[in-house]
Design an enzyme around this catalytic site. Sequence first.
Site, PDB file in Angstrom:
ATOM      1  N   ARG A  54      67.343  23.896  35.708  1.00 13.29           N
ATOM      2  CA  ARG A  54      66.931  25.340  34.973  1.00 13.29           C
ATOM      3  C   ARG A  54      68.122  25.884  33.919  1.00 13.29           C
ATOM      4  O   ARG A  54      68.039  26.155  33.120  1.00 13.29           O
ATOM      5  CB  ARG A  54      66.642  26.383  35.828  1.00 13.29           C
ATOM      6  CG  ARG A  54      66.168  27.869  35.581  1.00 13.29           C
ATOM      7  CD  ARG A  54      65.521  28.578  36.359  1.00 13.29           C
ATOM      8  NE  ARG A  54      66.624  29.095  37.202  1.00 13.29           N
ATOM      9  CZ  ARG A  54      66.481  29.982  38.343  1.00 13.29           C
ATOM     10  NH1 ARG A  54      65.317  30.252  38.648  1.00 13.29           N
ATOM     11  NH2 ARG A  54      67.574  30.354  38.848  1.00 13.29           N
ATOM     12  N   LYS A 154      66.763  31.605  31.305  1.00 13.87           N
ATOM     13  CA  LYS A 154      67.487  32.672  32.226  1.00 13.87           C
ATOM     14  C   LYS A 154      68.719  33.117  31.393  1.00 13.87           C
ATOM     15  O   LYS A 154      69.830  32.506  31.507  1.00 13.87           O
ATOM     16  CB  LYS A 154      68.163  32.184  33.569  1.00 13.87           C
ATOM     17  CG  LYS A 154      68.843  33.057  34.762  1.00 13.87           C
ATOM     18  CD  LYS A 154      68.457  32.593  35.989  1.00 13.87           C
ATOM     19  CE  LYS A 154      69.647  33.301  36.859  1.00 13.87           C
ATOM     20  NZ  LYS A 154      68.895  34.686  37.000  1.00 13.87           N
ATOM     21  N   GLU A 187      57.789  40.796  37.973  1.00 13.34           N
ATOM     22  CA  GLU A 187      58.660  40.252  39.006  1.00 13.34           C
ATOM     23  C   GLU A 187      59.399  41.488  39.176  1.00 13.34           C
ATOM     24  O   GLU A 187      59.367  42.619  38.553  1.00 13.34           O
ATOM     25  CB  GLU A 187      59.773  39.302  38.381  1.00 13.34           C
ATOM     26  CG  GLU A 187      60.091  39.337  37.020  1.00 13.34           C
ATOM     27  CD  GLU A 187      61.036  38.311  36.473  1.00 13.34           C
ATOM     28  OE1 GLU A 187      61.472  37.165  37.477  1.00 13.34           O
ATOM     29  OE2 GLU A 187      61.310  38.254  35.296  1.00 13.34           O
TER      30      GLU A 187
END
Length: 292
Positions: A54, A154, A187
Amino acid sequence: MEENWKVYINGEFLPLKDAKISVFDRGFQYGDGVFEGLRCYDGKIFKLEEHMIRLFDSAKAIHIQIPLSHADMKKAIKETVRVNGFKNAHIKPFVTRGYGWKLGLDPRNTTKPNIVIIAREIAESMYGEASKGLRLAVASVRKIPTACLDPRVKSVGYLINILARAEAIASGADECIMLDMQGYICEGSGDNIFLVKRGVLLTPPVQFGLEGITRQTVIEIAKELSIPFHETALTMYDAYTADEIFVTGSGAGIVPVAEVDKKPLGGGKAGRITNQLIEAYAEVIKKGEPIE
Ligand code: PMP
């Protein structure tokens, strides 16, 4: 205690007082960088490979080339925990685009990326006491649409999440529920969200939020335990009528929700399926990559 911490900066381990990065760093100036959040349980780093994939994908998606190989980044992360003498830790590796000595946004005007790795000793959920029964509140601040920034990146730019979280805290809650521009649940500010309704486990598909590694682990556990599961678009209707809700994250773990917008849920206790998943997760986290 913190004085003894050692922070990794571009290949060196520096004591906290010297762990500094220039004010010209693009992460500081523009939020131009990416990061990860991992846990080390009893000397073993959980899902290290998944977090590395990621991190490298996040960097690639915003055209930052990490100046370390995948293997060397893993080594640096393990070493950061080891040199600090931690057994149970939270680890945050950061990669920013580098220093921008020239004025302006042009990404070409940067040095090579900066890499910082911070490890903190932590054994339990980062929610501490609140992790017994988290209070959630829906935020008016909406999630950035995918057309602006794909949620799979991210990025270090967490301002919107921070504002949404602050709103929840101001209303007496611990964490927020972030919606997209159409009102679908995405989220939390720093975790993914799951609902249980009539024995079925539900969570929004990945395009709504960060592709959480804990989220993926929960999905795998649910499969093993034969818990019916659907990825589906959810609204606050589903949250208000859910039997159980919990949030997931590397720092959080699996945290049961006791309250949504001041409406109690499940008598303030974790529900049956949430408990089943928490129990199984406690076993899975023992299977990390040893730091030694
Ligand atoms: N969503 C957001 C916005 C996050 O910042 C995080 C991680 N802190 C998560 C979800 C959970 O991801 P993971 O399970 O990989 O830690």
